[in-house]
Design a protein around this motif. Structure first.
Motif, PDB file in Angstrom:
ATOM      1  N   ILE A 114       1.123   0.461  15.872  1.00 57.40           N
ATOM      2  CA  ILE A 114       2.059   0.350  14.752  1.00 57.40           C
ATOM      3  C   ILE A 114       1.430  -0.506  13.663  1.00 57.40           C
ATOM      4  CG2 ILE A 114       4.445  -0.114  14.102  1.00 57.40           C
ATOM      5  CD1 ILE A 114       5.116  -0.174  17.095  1.00 57.40           C
ATOM      6  N   ASP A 115       1.192   0.117  12.533  1.00 53.28           N
ATOM      7  CA  ASP A 115       0.591  -0.557  11.375  1.00 53.28           C
ATOM      8  C   ASP A 115       1.747  -0.974  10.482  1.00 53.28           C
ATOM      9  OD1 ASP A 115      -0.364  -0.701   8.606  1.00 53.28           O
ATOM     10  OD2 ASP A 115      -2.235   0.219   9.282  1.00 53.28           O
ATOM     11  N   TYR A 116       2.020  -2.273  10.420  1.00 51.73           N
ATOM     12  CA  TYR A 116       3.184  -2.701   9.640  1.00 51.73           C
ATOM     13  C   TYR A 116       3.028  -4.112   9.095  1.00 51.73           C
ATOM     14  CZ  TYR A 116       5.014  -5.130  13.857  1.00 51.73           C
ATOM     15  OH  TYR A 116       5.198  -5.941  14.956  1.00 51.73           O
ATOM     16  N   SER A 117       3.973  -4.464   8.277  1.00 50.54           N
ATOM     17  CA  SER A 117       4.000  -5.732   7.535  1.00 50.54           C
ATOM     18  C   SER A 117       2.918  -5.704   6.442  1.00 50.54           C
ATOM     19  CB  SER A 117       3.872  -6.954   8.451  1.00 50.54           C
ATOM     20  OG  SER A 117       4.248  -8.096   7.711  1.00 50.54           O
ATOM     21  N   ALA A 118       1.655  -5.953   6.824  1.00 51.91           N
ATOM     22  CA  ALA A 118       0.503  -5.769   5.940  1.00 51.91           C
ATOM     23  C   ALA A 118       0.635  -6.341   4.534  1.00 51.91           C
ATOM     24  CB  ALA A 118       0.151  -4.273   5.871  1.00 51.91           C
ATOM     25  N   PRO A 119       0.964  -7.625   4.406  1.00 55.89           N
ATOM     26  CA  PRO A 119       0.956  -8.218   3.060  1.00 55.89           C
ATOM     27  C   PRO A 119      -0.481  -8.463   2.601  1.00 55.89           C
ATOM     28  CG  PRO A 119       1.447  -9.901   4.700  1.00 55.89           C
ATOM     29  CD  PRO A 119       1.320  -8.590   5.444  1.00 55.89           C
ATOM     30  N   ASN A 120      -0.629  -8.938   1.395  1.00 48.73           N
ATOM     31  CA  ASN A 120      -1.953  -9.154   0.841  1.00 48.73           C
ATOM     32  C   ASN A 120      -2.231 -10.639   0.673  1.00 48.73           C
ATOM     33  OD1 ASN A 120      -2.365  -6.282   0.488  1.00 48.73           O
ATOM     34  ND2 ASN A 120      -0.808  -6.436  -1.108  1.00 48.73           N
ATOM     35  N   VAL A 121      -3.443 -11.036   1.045  1.00 48.29           N
ATOM     36  CA  VAL A 121      -3.819 -12.453   0.981  1.00 48.29           C
ATOM     37  C   VAL A 121      -3.703 -12.970  -0.452  1.00 48.29           C
ATOM     38  CG1 VAL A 121      -5.831 -13.988   1.135  1.00 48.29           C
ATOM     39  CG2 VAL A 121      -5.267 -12.450   3.019  1.00 48.29           C
ATOM     40  N   GLY A 128       9.070  -4.847  -0.170  1.00 49.03           N
ATOM     41  CA  GLY A 128       8.472  -3.716   0.550  1.00 49.03           C
ATOM     42  C   GLY A 128       7.861  -4.197   1.862  1.00 49.03           C
ATOM     43  N   HIS A 129       7.201  -5.361   1.815  1.00 47.66           N
ATOM     44  CA  HIS A 129       6.643  -5.916   3.054  1.00 47.66           C
ATOM     45  C   HIS A 129       7.765  -6.354   3.993  1.00 47.66           C
ATOM     46  CE1 HIS A 129       3.177  -6.752   0.176  1.00 47.66           C
ATOM     47  NE2 HIS A 129       2.731  -5.838   1.009  1.00 47.66           N
ATOM     48  N   LEU A 130       8.861  -6.793   3.408  1.00 44.43           N
ATOM     49  CA  LEU A 130      10.018  -7.165   4.232  1.00 44.43           C
ATOM     50  C   LEU A 130      10.515  -5.948   5.014  1.00 44.43           C
ATOM     51  CD1 LEU A 130      12.341  -9.240   4.939  1.00 44.43           C
ATOM     52  CD2 LEU A 130      13.607  -8.208   3.070  1.00 44.43           C
ATOM     53  N   ASN A 154      -1.339  -5.669  12.050  1.00 47.46           N
ATOM     54  CA  ASN A 154      -0.941  -6.188  10.739  1.00 47.46           C
ATOM     55  C   ASN A 154      -2.136  -6.006   9.804  1.00 47.46           C
ATOM     56  OD1 ASN A 154       0.156  -7.549   8.610  1.00 47.46           O
ATOM     57  ND2 ASN A 154       0.772  -9.344   9.788  1.00 47.46           N
ATOM     58  N   HIS A 155      -2.108  -4.911   9.083  1.00 46.15           N
ATOM     59  CA  HIS A 155      -3.241  -4.475   8.254  1.00 46.15           C
ATOM     60  C   HIS A 155      -3.294  -5.293   6.955  1.00 46.15           C
ATOM     61  CE1 HIS A 155      -6.222  -1.255   7.506  1.00 46.15           C
ATOM     62  NE2 HIS A 155      -5.806  -1.207   6.247  1.00 46.15           N
ATOM     63  N   LEU A 156      -3.580  -6.559   7.147  1.00 48.81           N
ATOM     64  CA  LEU A 156      -3.579  -7.519   6.050  1.00 48.81           C
ATOM     65  C   LEU A 156      -4.572  -7.121   4.943  1.00 48.81           C
ATOM     66  CD1 LEU A 156      -2.212 -10.365   5.868  1.00 48.81           C
ATOM     67  CD2 LEU A 156      -4.400 -11.307   6.644  1.00 48.81           C
ATOM     68  N   GLY A 310     -13.114   1.619  -1.065  1.00 47.56           N
ATOM     69  CA  GLY A 310     -11.766   1.149  -1.408  1.00 47.56           C
ATOM     70  C   GLY A 310     -10.775   1.329  -0.265  1.00 47.56           C
ATOM     71  N   TYR A 311      -9.526   1.305  -0.652  1.00 43.42           N
ATOM     72  CA  TYR A 311      -8.393   1.430   0.274  1.00 43.42           C
ATOM     73  C   TYR A 311      -8.495   2.681   1.165  1.00 43.42           C
ATOM     74  CZ  TYR A 311      -3.315   1.020   1.305  1.00 43.42           C
ATOM     75  OH  TYR A 311      -2.088   0.897   1.891  1.00 43.42           O
ATOM     76  N   PRO A 312      -8.787   3.877   0.587  1.00 41.17           N
ATOM     77  CA  PRO A 312      -8.833   5.083   1.434  1.00 41.17           C
ATOM     78  C   PRO A 312      -9.919   5.016   2.497  1.00 41.17           C
ATOM     79  CG  PRO A 312      -8.760   5.691  -0.890  1.00 41.17           C
ATOM     80  CD  PRO A 312      -8.987   4.216  -0.848  1.00 41.17           C
ATOM     81  N   THR A 314     -11.172   2.413   3.892  1.00 41.67           N
ATOM     82  CA  THR A 314     -10.758   1.449   4.913  1.00 41.67           C
ATOM     83  C   THR A 314      -9.751   2.088   5.863  1.00 41.67           C
ATOM     84  OG1 THR A 314     -11.059  -0.286   3.271  1.00 41.67           O
ATOM     85  CG2 THR A 314      -9.866  -0.871   5.260  1.00 41.67           C
ATOM     86  N   ASP A 315      -8.826   2.856   5.303  1.00 46.32           N
ATOM     87  CA  ASP A 315      -7.838   3.491   6.178  1.00 46.32           C
ATOM     88  C   ASP A 315      -8.473   4.538   7.096  1.00 46.32           C
ATOM     89  OD1 ASP A 315      -5.238   2.503   6.377  1.00 46.32           O
ATOM     90  OD2 ASP A 315      -4.803   3.059   4.307  1.00 46.32           O
ATOM     91  N   LEU A 316      -9.483   5.240   6.582  1.00 46.23           N
ATOM     92  CA  LEU A 316     -10.169   6.215   7.443  1.00 46.23           C
ATOM     93  C   LEU A 316     -10.898   5.503   8.578  1.00 46.23           C
ATOM     94  CD1 LEU A 316     -11.588   8.727   4.817  1.00 46.23           C
ATOM     95  CD2 LEU A 316      -9.861   9.186   6.574  1.00 46.23           C
ATOM     96  N   PRO A 338       6.080   5.339  -1.736  1.00 43.15           N
ATOM     97  CA  PRO A 338       5.092   5.603  -2.793  1.00 43.15           C
ATOM     98  C   PRO A 338       3.686   5.883  -2.248  1.00 43.15           C
ATOM     99  CG  PRO A 338       6.474   3.743  -3.413  1.00 43.15           C
ATOM    100  CD  PRO A 338       6.857   4.106  -2.010  1.00 43.15           C
ATOM    101  N   GLN A 339       3.428   5.481  -1.014  1.00 42.61           N
ATOM    102  CA  GLN A 339       2.080   5.735  -0.479  1.00 42.61           C
ATOM    103  C   GLN A 339       2.007   7.012   0.349  1.00 42.61           C
ATOM    104  OE1 GLN A 339      -0.326   2.455   0.919  1.00 42.61           O
ATOM    105  NE2 GLN A 339       0.960   0.946  -0.105  1.00 42.61           N
ATOM    106  N   ARG A 340       3.019   7.855   0.219  1.00 44.53           N
ATOM    107  CA  ARG A 340       3.072   9.056   1.040  1.00 44.53           C
ATOM    108  C   ARG A 340       1.837   9.943   0.869  1.00 44.53           C
ATOM    109  NH1 ARG A 340       8.416  12.250   1.109  1.00 44.53           N
ATOM    110  NH2 ARG A 340       7.681  13.944  -0.164  1.00 44.53           N
ATOM    111  N   HIS A 342      -1.112   9.206  -0.241  1.00 38.12           N
ATOM    112  CA  HIS A 342      -2.300   8.557   0.328  1.00 38.12           C
ATOM    113  C   HIS A 342      -2.416   8.869   1.820  1.00 38.12           C
ATOM    114  CE1 HIS A 342      -5.080   5.378   1.579  1.00 38.12           C
ATOM    115  NE2 HIS A 342      -4.156   4.955   2.414  1.00 38.12           N
ATOM    116  N   PHE A 343      -1.318   8.682   2.543  1.00 42.84           N
ATOM    117  CA  PHE A 343      -1.394   8.897   3.993  1.00 42.84           C
ATOM    118  C   PHE A 343      -1.551  10.364   4.349  1.00 42.84           C
ATOM    119  CE2 PHE A 343       0.441   4.568   4.080  1.00 42.84           C
ATOM    120  CZ  PHE A 343      -0.582   3.979   4.811  1.00 42.84           C
ATOM    121  N   GLU A 344      -0.895  11.233   3.613  1.00 41.64           N
ATOM    122  CA  GLU A 344      -1.095  12.673   3.874  1.00 41.64           C
ATOM    123  C   GLU A 344      -2.578  13.014   3.802  1.00 41.64           C
ATOM    124  OE1 GLU A 344       3.071  14.423   2.029  1.00 41.64           O
ATOM    125  OE2 GLU A 344       1.190  14.824   0.967  1.00 41.64           O
TER     126      GLU A 344
END
Ligand code: ARG
Length: 576
Positions: A114-121, A128-130, A154-156, A310-312, A314-316, A338-340, A342-344
């Motif tokens: 489960i990838d969740y919370s994931a705030p940014n340093v 949204g993080h809540l 927690n994908h910080l 970048g972000y993509p 890293t997710d791969l 909003p990130q739908r 991206h994940f698709e």
């Protein structure tokens, strides 16, 4: 023992015989009978026969005598089933004797990540993080309780070009002062100040760029400063998690930086697989099925023109690691809608690359926004994004005042405990009780209301039953449960029994859909049904077997509420 399933199992072979092939019997709770099936209606079209005739034939073949007091065809071709008291009593007795309240552990546990919370340093957590934290926590609890192996990731956001400017700003402030600002959670002002200098000052910009290079090449001092930034932010986030009473710990931080060494190999592998295309110097994958509004194929950029990832990317890399190294077969990404896209795209590329082998699948568990009373994105009074820690403090303060007003008999420690449980519970419940795909309005008065589909209502129902048991002079249930007769004479008793039996199927369903509003809604129905029962059916004033039987239903109700709320991450104080 799940009655719904039991009845379905009896109808299945009868339907199959009539249809000459498998038919889902579609047994559901109904307002017209205990259970109803409408499968004959759909089947009628297929077989070209009158639905009532089919329903009658199914009933003629199904063996229901031990389970049903009545089974009849109704209306255009429904099958109405009335459960026999004896079967109902046996089902309830089964629940009473089962510490898991009818919800078995899964026979084949999966590794679920489960990838969740994931705030940014060095950035404030936003609402949204809540939401991600609350929904992710409920997911982890429910899947864990079902017996799956759960990995909390927690994908910080702890890597990327902004760290050049953040580290330079830290040096400008002086390490000690900068770190102190971050520790108290003044993340946004830190970030904004760095950003402002970056935008205004050419020299600072140049320093920041060099600093990114130093970070990427592992320069010792730079890495130490980066660790300081990350560590202070993590400390702040952990404080929020503690206030929020979620199960995330420091062991669950699996930030983006962890995947840095894998980015090069991931892009190489995509290249080897023939999936890479060059687009203006950037390395891209065009996942099948991804097209923009203009009908043009949309690229996922895996390496930018300047060579950066970048972000993509890293997710791969994270996905490949999660299935390949961690062995996860169900990957859940609890991230705003909003990130739908991206994940698709990430999932499509991963599938083409073979990183989702066999049973492995990835799912975007998306959710809508939190709105203020004005219907716009939630802001503080000053117009700034709300600071999460402040929001939680206010929740607890409001609920503490409520607890004091409601029950002057509570001592100071109890008031504090109830305030915390109710305040945090209210925030979580308001989130989980609405269909996660929808936006919801953050409304203190509604979420803290003692009646309605709210945490305090459910918590109060629980506390009320506990107080009943204190008055009954029994802490638990009558010892010999087998000897207690389940009271079913009053329709309110029957209704409560069905609500209690309905807990298990809802949990199993939510395990699949992750639509926690179904579970919340069911718990609310249990509490409301209990309330109606309690009004009609005296418990302590009843006598003998009736009193014992009703106490048993009260005890079971309390257990279902407590377990159900626990799956949502909500506490149940013993007094309120
Ligand atoms: N840090 C990101 C944000 O704040 C969320 C990361 C979600 N998880 C992921 N694997 N992309 O928007």
């Amino acid at each position: 023992m799940d009655l719904e399933k039991l009845l379905a199992d009896r109808l299945t072979p009868a339907f199959a015989a009539v249809a000459g092939g498998p038919v889902a019997p579609a047994v559901r709770r109904s307002a017209h009978a205990d259970y109803q099936s409408d499968a004959a209606l759909a089947l009628a079209r297929r077989l070209g026969r009158p639905p009532r005739e089919i329903a009658a034939e199914v009933l003629g073949r199904a063996i229901l005598g031990d389970l049903c007091a009545a089974a009849e065809v109704s209306g255009p071709g429904f099958i109405n089933l009335t459960v026999a008291d004896q079967a109902l009593g046996a089902a309830v007795a089964g629940l009473v004797g089962d510490p898991r309240l009818g919800v078995p552990r899964v026979a084949e546990p999966e590794t679920v990540l489960i990838d969740y919370s994931a705030p940014n340093v060095a950035k404030e957590m936003h609402v949204g993080h809540l939401r991600s934290t609350i929904i992710g926590d409920a997911t982890a609890r429910l899947l864990g309780w079902r017996g799956h192996r759960v990995i909390r990731a927690n994908h910080l956001g702890d890597w990327g070009t902004p760290f050049g400017m953040l580290i330079e700003h830290l040096l400008d402030l002086g390490e000690a002062d900068g770190a102190a600002e971050l520790s108290v959670g003044d993340l946004d002002s830190f970030y904004r100040a760095a950003r402002a200098k970056f935008d205004a000052d050419e020299g600072f910009r140049a320093r920041s760029r060099l600093r990114v290079v130093a970070l990427q090449s592992g320069d010792e001092r730079t890495v130490r400063l980066w660790r300081l930034l990350v560590g202070r932010s993590e400390g702040y986030f952990l404080g929020v998690y503690q206030a929020l009473d979620v199960t995330l710990t420091e062991r669950d931080f699996q930030g983006e930086s962890r995947y840095q060494p894998m980015l090069g190999p991931v892009v190489e592998e995509l290249d080897r697989l023939g999936l890479l295309r060059d687009s203006d110097g950037a390395a891209c994958v065009f996942p099948p099925g991804s097209v923009g509004r203009d009908g043009e194929p949309l690229p996922l950029i895996v390496r930018k023109r300047d060579g950066g990832y970048g972000y993509p990317a890293t997710d791969l890399a994270a996905l490949r690691y999660r299935t390949g190294e961690l062995g996860a077969t169900r990957l859940l990404y609890v991230v705003g809608l909003p990130q739908r896209r991206h994940f698709e795209m990430v999932f499509a590329v991963a599938a083409s690359a073979g990183w989702l082998p066999g049973a492995a699948r990835a799912e975007h568990v998306g959710f809508g926004s939190v709105l203020g009373a004005d219907g716009r994105m939630l802001r503080s009074r000053a117009g700034a994004p709300v600071k999460l820690a402040d929001l939680l403090d206010e929740a607890v303060a409001r609920a503490t005042a409520l607890a004091r007003r409601k029950n002057p008999g509570l001592d100071a420690a109890e008031v504090a405990e109830v305030g915390r449980a109710v305040g945090i519970g209210a925030v979580k419940y308001a989130d989980l009780a609405t269909d996660r795909h929808r936006d919801y309005v953050f409304d203190w008065d509604r979420m803290l209301s003692l009646d309605g589909n709210t945490a305090p209502y459910l918590q109060y129902a629980y506390a009320r039953i506990r107080s009943l048991f204190r008055r009954a002079g029994a802490d638990g249930l009558p010892a010999a449960v087998e000897a207690v007769r389940v009271p079913l004479a009053d329709p309110a008793e029957r209704a409560l029994v069905f609500a209690l039996l309905g807990f298990a199927p809802v949990v199993v369903e939510v395990e699949r859909t992750l639509e926690f509003h179904q579970l919340a809604g069911h718990l609310h129905r249990v509490a409301a049904t209990f309330s109606a029962f309690y009004e009609r059916c005296p418990v302590l004033r009843a006598e003998g077997a009736v009193r014992e039987g009703r106490l048993m239903l009260c005890g079971l109700t309390a257990r279902v509420l407590r377990q159900g709320l626990d799956l949502l991450g909500i506490r149940t104080p013993e007094r309120m």
